[in-house]
Scaffold this motif. Structure first.
Motif, PDB file in Angstrom:
ATOM      1  N   LYS A  44      19.867   0.570 -25.591  1.00  0.00           N
ATOM      2  CA  LYS A  44      20.195   0.329 -24.194  1.00  0.00           C
ATOM      3  C   LYS A  44      19.416   1.289 -23.315  1.00  0.00           C
ATOM      4  CE  LYS A  44      24.248   0.150 -21.109  1.00  0.00           C
ATOM      5  NZ  LYS A  44      25.714   0.358 -21.031  1.00  0.00           N
ATOM      6  N   ASP A  45      18.942   0.793 -22.173  1.00  0.00           N
ATOM      7  CA  ASP A  45      18.215   1.647 -21.236  1.00  0.00           C
ATOM      8  C   ASP A  45      19.187   2.475 -20.403  1.00  0.00           C
ATOM      9  OD1 ASP A  45      15.704   0.859 -22.004  1.00  0.00           O
ATOM     10  OD2 ASP A  45      15.538  -0.726 -20.504  1.00  0.00           O
ATOM     11  N   HIS A  46      18.854   3.731 -20.195  1.00  0.00           N
ATOM     12  CA  HIS A  46      19.659   4.616 -19.359  1.00  0.00           C
ATOM     13  C   HIS A  46      18.760   5.362 -18.384  1.00  0.00           C
ATOM     14  CE1 HIS A  46      23.280   4.035 -21.773  1.00  0.00           C
ATOM     15  NE2 HIS A  46      22.542   4.187 -22.852  1.00  0.00           N
ATOM     16  N   ASP A  47      19.329   5.684 -17.233  1.00  0.00           N
ATOM     17  CA  ASP A  47      18.598   6.454 -16.238  1.00  0.00           C
ATOM     18  C   ASP A  47      18.721   7.955 -16.502  1.00  0.00           C
ATOM     19  OD1 ASP A  47      17.879   4.173 -14.512  1.00  0.00           O
ATOM     20  OD2 ASP A  47      20.025   4.066 -14.127  1.00  0.00           O
ATOM     21  N   LEU A  48      19.890   8.369 -16.955  1.00  0.00           N
ATOM     22  CA  LEU A  48      20.185   9.794 -17.134  1.00  0.00           C
ATOM     23  C   LEU A  48      20.916   9.991 -18.453  1.00  0.00           C
ATOM     24  CD1 LEU A  48      20.413  12.721 -16.080  1.00  0.00           C
ATOM     25  CD2 LEU A  48      22.407  11.995 -14.746  1.00  0.00           C
ATOM     26  N   LEU A  49      20.450  10.974 -19.224  1.00  0.00           N
ATOM     27  CA  LEU A  49      21.050  11.260 -20.534  1.00  0.00           C
ATOM     28  C   LEU A  49      21.475  12.720 -20.608  1.00  0.00           C
ATOM     29  CD1 LEU A  49      21.689  10.806 -23.548  1.00  0.00           C
ATOM     30  CD2 LEU A  49      19.232  11.144 -24.028  1.00  0.00           C
ATOM     31  N   PHE A  50      22.796  12.938 -20.776  1.00  0.00           N
ATOM     32  CA  PHE A  50      23.320  14.267 -21.067  1.00  0.00           C
ATOM     33  C   PHE A  50      23.383  14.377 -22.584  1.00  0.00           C
ATOM     34  CE2 PHE A  50      24.938  13.579 -16.768  1.00  0.00           C
ATOM     35  CZ  PHE A  50      24.600  14.787 -16.156  1.00  0.00           C
ATOM     36  N   LEU A  51      22.596  15.289 -23.131  1.00  0.00           N
ATOM     37  CA  LEU A  51      22.363  15.304 -24.571  1.00  0.00           C
ATOM     38  C   LEU A  51      22.677  16.657 -25.196  1.00  0.00           C
ATOM     39  CD1 LEU A  51      21.227  13.916 -27.106  1.00  0.00           C
ATOM     40  CD2 LEU A  51      18.924  14.530 -26.316  1.00  0.00           C
ATOM     41  N   ASP A  52      23.613  16.644 -26.140  1.00  0.00           N
ATOM     42  CA  ASP A  52      23.911  17.846 -26.918  1.00  0.00           C
ATOM     43  C   ASP A  52      22.791  18.054 -27.933  1.00  0.00           C
ATOM     44  OD1 ASP A  52      25.218  19.990 -28.094  1.00  0.00           O
ATOM     45  OD2 ASP A  52      26.383  18.711 -29.441  1.00  0.00           O
ATOM     46  N   PRO A  85      14.667   7.975 -19.867  1.00  0.00           N
ATOM     47  CA  PRO A  85      15.725   8.600 -19.074  1.00  0.00           C
ATOM     48  C   PRO A  85      15.382  10.024 -18.656  1.00  0.00           C
ATOM     49  CG  PRO A  85      16.270   8.747 -21.389  1.00  0.00           C
ATOM     50  CD  PRO A  85      14.994   7.946 -21.304  1.00  0.00           C
ATOM     51  N   VAL A  86      16.014  10.465 -17.599  1.00  0.00           N
ATOM     52  CA  VAL A  86      16.002  11.877 -17.252  1.00  0.00           C
ATOM     53  C   VAL A  86      16.938  12.564 -18.255  1.00  0.00           C
ATOM     54  CG1 VAL A  86      16.712  13.583 -15.530  1.00  0.00           C
ATOM     55  CG2 VAL A  86      15.531  11.490 -14.812  1.00  0.00           C
ATOM     56  N   ILE A  87      16.438  13.571 -18.948  1.00  0.00           N
ATOM     57  CA  ILE A  87      17.238  14.221 -19.997  1.00  0.00           C
ATOM     58  C   ILE A  87      17.734  15.582 -19.527  1.00  0.00           C
ATOM     59  CG2 ILE A  87      17.210  15.201 -22.328  1.00  0.00           C
ATOM     60  CD1 ILE A  87      15.180  13.109 -23.135  1.00  0.00           C
ATOM     61  N   VAL A  88      19.046  15.782 -19.625  1.00  0.00           N
ATOM     62  CA  VAL A  88      19.667  17.078 -19.356  1.00  0.00           C
ATOM     63  C   VAL A  88      20.322  17.534 -20.651  1.00  0.00           C
ATOM     64  CG1 VAL A  88      21.419  18.344 -18.061  1.00  0.00           C
ATOM     65  CG2 VAL A  88      20.053  16.573 -16.921  1.00  0.00           C
ATOM     66  N   PHE A  89      19.824  18.614 -21.233  1.00  0.00           N
ATOM     67  CA  PHE A  89      20.407  19.133 -22.461  1.00  0.00           C
ATOM     68  C   PHE A  89      21.694  19.903 -22.155  1.00  0.00           C
ATOM     69  CE2 PHE A  89      16.068  18.829 -24.411  1.00  0.00           C
ATOM     70  CZ  PHE A  89      16.443  17.981 -25.445  1.00  0.00           C
ATOM     71  N   VAL A 103       9.873  18.169 -24.537  1.00  0.00           N
ATOM     72  CA  VAL A 103      10.298  16.771 -24.394  1.00  0.00           C
ATOM     73  C   VAL A 103      10.559  16.436 -22.931  1.00  0.00           C
ATOM     74  CG1 VAL A 103      11.203  16.493 -26.724  1.00  0.00           C
ATOM     75  CG2 VAL A 103      12.668  17.463 -24.942  1.00  0.00           C
ATOM     76  N   ASP A 104       9.977  17.230 -22.045  1.00  0.00           N
ATOM     77  CA  ASP A 104      10.078  16.980 -20.610  1.00  0.00           C
ATOM     78  C   ASP A 104      11.539  16.876 -20.154  1.00  0.00           C
ATOM     79  OD1 ASP A 104       9.105  16.553 -18.044  1.00  0.00           O
ATOM     80  OD2 ASP A 104       9.037  14.374 -18.282  1.00  0.00           O
ATOM     81  N   ALA A 105      12.345  17.834 -20.608  1.00  0.00           N
ATOM     82  CA  ALA A 105      13.749  17.862 -20.186  1.00  0.00           C
ATOM     83  C   ALA A 105      13.832  18.251 -18.717  1.00  0.00           C
ATOM     84  CB  ALA A 105      14.538  18.850 -21.032  1.00  0.00           C
ATOM     85  N   PHE A 106      14.768  17.647 -18.019  1.00  0.00           N
ATOM     86  CA  PHE A 106      14.925  17.917 -16.589  1.00  0.00           C
ATOM     87  C   PHE A 106      15.629  19.246 -16.347  1.00  0.00           C
ATOM     88  CE2 PHE A 106      17.369  17.471 -12.609  1.00  0.00           C
ATOM     89  CZ  PHE A 106      16.326  17.223 -11.724  1.00  0.00           C
ATOM     90  N   ASN A 120      25.136  20.658  -9.076  1.00  0.00           N
ATOM     91  CA  ASN A 120      23.782  20.876  -8.563  1.00  0.00           C
ATOM     92  C   ASN A 120      22.746  20.120  -9.387  1.00  0.00           C
ATOM     93  OD1 ASN A 120      24.821  22.571  -6.602  1.00  0.00           O
ATOM     94  ND2 ASN A 120      24.386  24.454  -7.731  1.00  0.00           N
ATOM     95  N   VAL A 121      22.881  20.201 -10.718  1.00  0.00           N
ATOM     96  CA  VAL A 121      21.931  19.514 -11.602  1.00  0.00           C
ATOM     97  C   VAL A 121      22.054  18.005 -11.445  1.00  0.00           C
ATOM     98  CG1 VAL A 121      21.367  19.042 -14.028  1.00  0.00           C
ATOM     99  CG2 VAL A 121      21.790  21.389 -13.270  1.00  0.00           C
ATOM    100  N   PHE A 122      23.294  17.531 -11.401  1.00  0.00           N
ATOM    101  CA  PHE A 122      23.508  16.082 -11.282  1.00  0.00           C
ATOM    102  C   PHE A 122      22.915  15.549  -9.977  1.00  0.00           C
ATOM    103  CE2 PHE A 122      25.704  12.302  -9.891  1.00  0.00           C
ATOM    104  CZ  PHE A 122      25.735  11.530 -11.039  1.00  0.00           C
ATOM    105  N   GLN A 123      23.165  16.224  -8.877  1.00  0.00           N
ATOM    106  CA  GLN A 123      22.667  15.754  -7.579  1.00  0.00           C
ATOM    107  C   GLN A 123      21.148  15.727  -7.535  1.00  0.00           C
ATOM    108  OE1 GLN A 123      24.622  18.230  -4.655  1.00  0.00           O
ATOM    109  NE2 GLN A 123      26.540  17.089  -4.766  1.00  0.00           N
ATOM    110  N   ARG A 124      20.512  16.720  -8.138  1.00  0.00           N
ATOM    111  CA  ARG A 124      19.054  16.733  -8.181  1.00  0.00           C
ATOM    112  C   ARG A 124      18.515  15.593  -9.052  1.00  0.00           C
ATOM    113  NH1 ARG A 124      17.864  21.714 -10.843  1.00  0.00           N
ATOM    114  NH2 ARG A 124      15.718  20.954 -10.835  1.00  0.00           N
ATOM    115  N   ALA A 125      19.166  15.378 -10.197  1.00  0.00           N
ATOM    116  CA  ALA A 125      18.744  14.292 -11.091  1.00  0.00           C
ATOM    117  C   ALA A 125      18.958  12.934 -10.431  1.00  0.00           C
ATOM    118  CB  ALA A 125      19.508  14.372 -12.408  1.00  0.00           C
ATOM    119  N   ALA A 126      20.103  12.765  -9.768  1.00  0.00           N
ATOM    120  CA  ALA A 126      20.413  11.497  -9.094  1.00  0.00           C
ATOM    121  C   ALA A 126      19.412  11.214  -7.983  1.00  0.00           C
ATOM    122  CB  ALA A 126      21.826  11.537  -8.539  1.00  0.00           C
TER     123      ALA A 126
END
Length: 250
Positions: A44-52, A85-89, A103-106, A120-126
């Motif tokens: 599935k395509d995603h715009d934003l991924l919060f990844l452990d 997706p924009v990736i936030v670890f 891996v070009d993490a945001f 703050n991170v979410f608003q910038r990513a959005a």
């Protein structure tokens, strides 16, 4: 609408991240995954991924370094098709911060997650995602010719238009769906359709994508129509056609 994925093997962390997302003033769709395999299997395509990063294998329950979050990020980035997706670890280990750049993490969020930092991170990513969506929408809109036909506005995709003909001070769109006649100046259409279309004659504006054959007297389109080409337009037409074909092949 932002499509968000949360990939973490701990249910409580997934629930917490989901609750933080829901507190943001942004329309979102959230999907949770417990492992890298689950994420990839969903396809599935995603715009934003919060990844452990330090995830455990969902079947064995043991740490599987080959299938951790960094592995998943690399797998995502290596794929040619599908949305990136924009990736936030999200992790409790600071030592991974430098690997995230590979891996070009945001951004990098450390556990326990600070709510203000998350916001703050979410608003910038959005902001980044919505700007890209708007750009894509603008590009999509520009690939349609909007005309006034039968007292309504009608959008005709560029890819459906074979050519435009000037007839009795009107423009006639020769398209896959048929002919559409409306009031328009060929000069204005030539500017609006520049790039994919070329004016080979004062009476014809053709879609370069549908050229089948040509010589110094006429251009034949794949729908079978043969159109006169002005001798003064021939050399520039050939250059425009070759440039278009070269660009389209990239």
């Amino acid at each position: 609408m932002i499509n968000i994925a949360i990939c973490d093997d701990e249910p409580n962390i997934r629930a917490y991240l989901s609750s933080l997302v829901k507190k943001q003033n942004t329309e979102c769709e959230i999907t949770e995954y417990a492992s890298a395999d689950a994420y990839l299997s969903a396809d599935k395509d995603h715009d934003l991924l919060f990844l452990d990063i330090e995830m455990k294998n969902s079947t064995s329950g043991k740490g599987d370094s080959a299938k951790n979050g960094m592995w998943l990020a690399r797998e995502i980035r290596s794929r040619d098709k599908g949305k990136q997706p924009v990736i936030v670890f999200v992790t409790g280990y600071k030592e991974y911060v430098f690997d995230a750049f590979d891996v070009d993490a945001f951004q990098f969020l450390l556990k326990p997650i600070d709510t203000q930092k998350f916001t703050n991170v979410f608003q910038r990513a959005a902001k980044k995602i919505l700007a890209e969506q708007e750009l894509q929408w603008d590009m999509s809109r520009k690939k349609n010719l909007v005309i006034q036909y039968n007292n309504t506005s009608k959008a005709i995709p560029f890819s459906h238009i074979y050519y435009v003909e000037s007839r009795n001070h009107k423009a006639v769109i020769h398209a896959k769906e048929g002919e559409f006649e409306y009031y328009a100046k060929m000069e204005d259409l030539a500017m609006e359709l520049s790039g994919q279309f070329y004016r080979i004659h004062r009476g014809y504006l053709i879609n370069l994508a549908y050229v089948d054959e040509y010589n110094k007297q006429e251009v034949m389109l794949i729908n079978g129509d043969k159109l006169l080409i002005s001798k003064y337009k021939y050399d520039n037409f050939v250059r425009a056609y070759l440039d278009y074909m070269a660009e389209d092949s990239l």
